[in-house]
Design an enzyme around this catalytic site. Sequence first.
Site, PDB file in Angstrom:
ATOM      1  N   GLU A  53       0.843  -1.198   0.000  1.00 46.17           N
ATOM      2  CA  GLU A  53       0.000   0.000   0.000  1.00 46.17           C
ATOM      3  C   GLU A  53       0.879   1.249   0.000  1.00 46.17           C
ATOM      4  O   GLU A  53       2.015   1.218   0.489  1.00 46.17           O
ATOM      5  CB  GLU A  53      -0.894   0.029   1.247  1.00 46.17           C
ATOM      6  CG  GLU A  53      -1.799  -1.170   1.379  1.00 46.17           C
ATOM      7  CD  GLU A  53      -2.381  -1.265   2.780  1.00 46.17           C
ATOM      8  OE1 GLU A  53      -3.314  -0.508   3.084  1.00 46.17           O
ATOM      9  OE2 GLU A  53      -1.889  -2.101   3.575  1.00 46.17           O
ATOM     10  N   LYS A  72       2.269   4.607   1.359  1.00 41.60           N
ATOM     11  CA  LYS A  72       2.438   5.156   2.716  1.00 41.60           C
ATOM     12  C   LYS A  72       2.102   6.650   2.664  1.00 41.60           C
ATOM     13  O   LYS A  72       2.926   7.466   2.272  1.00 41.60           O
ATOM     14  CB  LYS A  72       3.856   4.928   3.229  1.00 41.60           C
ATOM     15  CG  LYS A  72       4.055   5.348   4.677  1.00 41.60           C
ATOM     16  CD  LYS A  72       5.455   4.963   5.162  1.00 41.60           C
ATOM     17  CE  LYS A  72       5.637   5.367   6.612  1.00 41.60           C
ATOM     18  NZ  LYS A  72       5.601   6.813   6.813  1.00 41.60           N
ATOM     19  N   ASP A  85       1.648  10.377   3.642  1.00 43.26           N
ATOM     20  CA  ASP A  85       2.398  11.246   4.558  1.00 43.26           C
ATOM     21  C   ASP A  85       1.407  12.138   5.297  1.00 43.26           C
ATOM     22  O   ASP A  85       1.106  13.260   4.885  1.00 43.26           O
ATOM     23  CB  ASP A  85       3.398  12.094   3.770  1.00 43.26           C
ATOM     24  CG  ASP A  85       4.467  12.704   4.671  1.00 43.26           C
ATOM     25  OD1 ASP A  85       4.549  12.297   5.838  1.00 43.26           O
ATOM     26  OD2 ASP A  85       5.199  13.576   4.191  1.00 43.26           O
ATOM     27  N   TYR A 128      -6.794   2.149   6.577  1.00 42.98           N
ATOM     28  CA  TYR A 128      -5.878   1.081   6.143  1.00 42.98           C
ATOM     29  C   TYR A 128      -5.939  -0.184   7.013  1.00 42.98           C
ATOM     30  O   TYR A 128      -5.252  -1.160   6.710  1.00 42.98           O
ATOM     31  CB  TYR A 128      -4.435   1.590   6.106  1.00 42.98           C
ATOM     32  CG  TYR A 128      -3.907   2.154   7.410  1.00 42.98           C
ATOM     33  CD1 TYR A 128      -3.607   1.331   8.485  1.00 42.98           C
ATOM     34  CD2 TYR A 128      -3.687   3.519   7.557  1.00 42.98           C
ATOM     35  CE1 TYR A 128      -3.106   1.843   9.674  1.00 42.98           C
ATOM     36  CE2 TYR A 128      -3.198   4.043   8.739  1.00 42.98           C
ATOM     37  CZ  TYR A 128      -2.903   3.202   9.796  1.00 42.98           C
ATOM     38  OH  TYR A 128      -2.415   3.709  10.975  1.00 42.98           O
ATOM     39  N   LYS A 152      10.949   3.429   2.936  1.00 39.57           N
ATOM     40  CA  LYS A 152      10.994   4.894   2.878  1.00 39.57           C
ATOM     41  C   LYS A 152      11.708   5.323   1.600  1.00 39.57           C
ATOM     42  O   LYS A 152      12.824   4.877   1.305  1.00 39.57           O
ATOM     43  CB  LYS A 152      11.736   5.466   4.100  1.00 39.57           C
ATOM     44  CG  LYS A 152      11.128   5.067   5.441  1.00 39.57           C
ATOM     45  CD  LYS A 152       9.716   5.556   5.613  1.00 39.57           C
ATOM     46  CE  LYS A 152       9.628   7.042   5.845  1.00 39.57           C
ATOM     47  NZ  LYS A 152      10.081   7.486   7.160  1.00 39.57           N
ATOM     48  N   CYS A 203      29.162  41.472   8.325  1.00 40.84           N
ATOM     49  CA  CYS A 203      29.125  42.930   8.384  1.00 40.84           C
ATOM     50  C   CYS A 203      29.031  43.317   9.856  1.00 40.84           C
ATOM     51  O   CYS A 203      28.132  42.861  10.561  1.00 40.84           O
ATOM     52  CB  CYS A 203      27.905  43.468   7.628  1.00 40.84           C
ATOM     53  SG  CYS A 203      27.631  45.243   7.849  1.00 40.84           S
TER      54      CYS A 203
END
Length: 668
Positions: A113, A115, A117, A222, A310, A422
């Site tokens: 399936e 994944k 996010d 899921y 991943k 600076c």
Amino acid sequence: MDLHAAEMRVKELHQLLNQYNYEYHVLDNPSVPDAEYDSLLKELQKLEESFPYLKTSDSPSQRVGGDILEAFQKVQHKISMLSLGNAFNEEDLRDFDRKVRQAVGDRFSYVCELKIDGLAVSLRYEDGMLVQGATRGDGTTGEDITANLKTIRSIPLRISEPLSIEVRGEAFMPKRSFESLNKAKVEREEEPFANPRNAAAGSLRQLDPKIAASRNLDIYLYAIADVGQTGVTSHSEGLDLLESLGFKANKERKNCENIDEVIQFVEDWVEKRAELPYEIDGIVIKVDSLQQQEELGTTAKSPRWAIAYKFPAEEVVTLLKSIELNVGRTGVITPTAVLEPVKVAGTTVQRASLHNEDLIREKDIKLGDYVVIKKAGDIIPEVVNVLEERRTGEEKDFHMPTECPECESELVRLDGEVALRCINPKCPAQIREGLIHFVSRNAMNIDGLGEKVISQLFHEHLIKDVADLYRLEKDQLLQLERMGEKSVDNLLKAIEASKENSLEKLLFGLGIRHVGSKAAKTLAQQFETIDRLMEASLEDLVAINEIGEKMADSIVTYFENEEAISLIRELKSYGVNIEYKGPKPVAVENTDSYFGGKTVVLTGKLEQLGRNEAKEKIEAFGGKVTGSVSKKTDLLVAGEDAGSKLTKAQDLGIEIWDEEKLLEELNR
């Protein structure tokens, strides 16, 4: 209309609105125009106003958001919401497959399936009606966000069968909703969300459900937490059952007979992920048979029958058109690559940080080069390397200037520093950036004073230092472009409210060199008022555990400056609070906490607490939270996607906890 007629019509409207809602948000196949749905919904709302006892918790009218909540209640998950182990390459997937075969033999199949996010949530139904929705939290304890989840129109308030069931899913923000939300935030000069996941999580943790309702969130279910009496024997059957009950399950799934098919599915989606209307960060692989899942069992935090692959950070090639120079509030000159716009990990990138001159030389970056860009953690764009083979000879070397691009003062490189700086205290860019820092979220947190408004006020000479913010008047602000009466009133209220901040917010906002938000809190706790801090000697400061000599010297130098003393005096005169309002730190010698006197490092994503809250809690128990792992580190807390810090801690033999263990210790 009498009661009986109203009751019948309300029932009919429930059926129609639920049907139309399901067709639109789950099947993506509406049978009536939006105007028809809106008309029926208004009719239902009017009937419920006339006959309040006909308004039920599963009414379609409850999706628009109800009363503002005071706080989220804790929810104990009857069945733990475990996190998944990760795979990062083919070797990891084959190793997972090998372990499954060792446990259950060769006769099994997988379900793959996407994944999503987003934010993992649990939905509980009793007799077919939604009664509770909760976040994953630490897997054992989450937060009750039922009111916010009801605003997601793809979640059925009543399912098609009167089952008592708990289901799990991933709530997310579609790309289109994310882009629209961030566009509106930019227009209001607010800080945009970094990615859709943060936006979804932030939306579902709003105490005002109307905010969640406005964010156009979605969800894919899921899993069934406990198949119980459903008769389901496999994960794929469970997904089919979810769909038959009216839930939205992702169609982009596949049953795979072996690991080679799994790997092919993964490779296909690495290529196709950008085409999706929502973000995914990997593929979830599960053993299909529930009986085999039970045989495989779980570890303390992860099932042995599932793994999450991943995706690697996406890399693309684009043209480096020029290099811009930005002057920060401390005077540091930062080069930024201006790129030919290119899409990376779902968003268009036009700029990437080059950090400093040394990095440009090290990577031999030239103007006109084709460069490889990636997003670190799928968020921050960076230049990976140059494609030297694509050079034509027209590329030009880049040289850092010798003068400040804002005030033309000579730039210097201080001993031990890589960056050019600076050192002109009156440099307009530094003053402007200092003002932006002062109003930022971790400092005085003045809502509505974004970078554009500060720049506008500065260029119109309405402010030259932070004290001027408290002198602003309504008539002055109304003359500015795109500042209406309501926004001006809100801005003035936010400025007034900032006067009540605790001392650490002011200290951090002042921008004292080397003093970050954590050190500011330590100083505020220790000295309690800014007057006592201003009187502190170098020895007094160095005696504090977390204050080093360099920081102490910077603090003493800052408060010796007449301009700084005058600024503090002005802020006091405008009623800005200069006292610490937070809890006193727990003295290490007076606590038996595990953390007393220990040095702790946090790495990876902490889903339940978040980094800042975790730091505060550890410090309240006498611990010291640092940003890097060394031999002096006593403990590393590793969340999801922990990287090099985890590896280093393992090499050094440092104790390592997950977030669940951290929460267990904090809640003792």
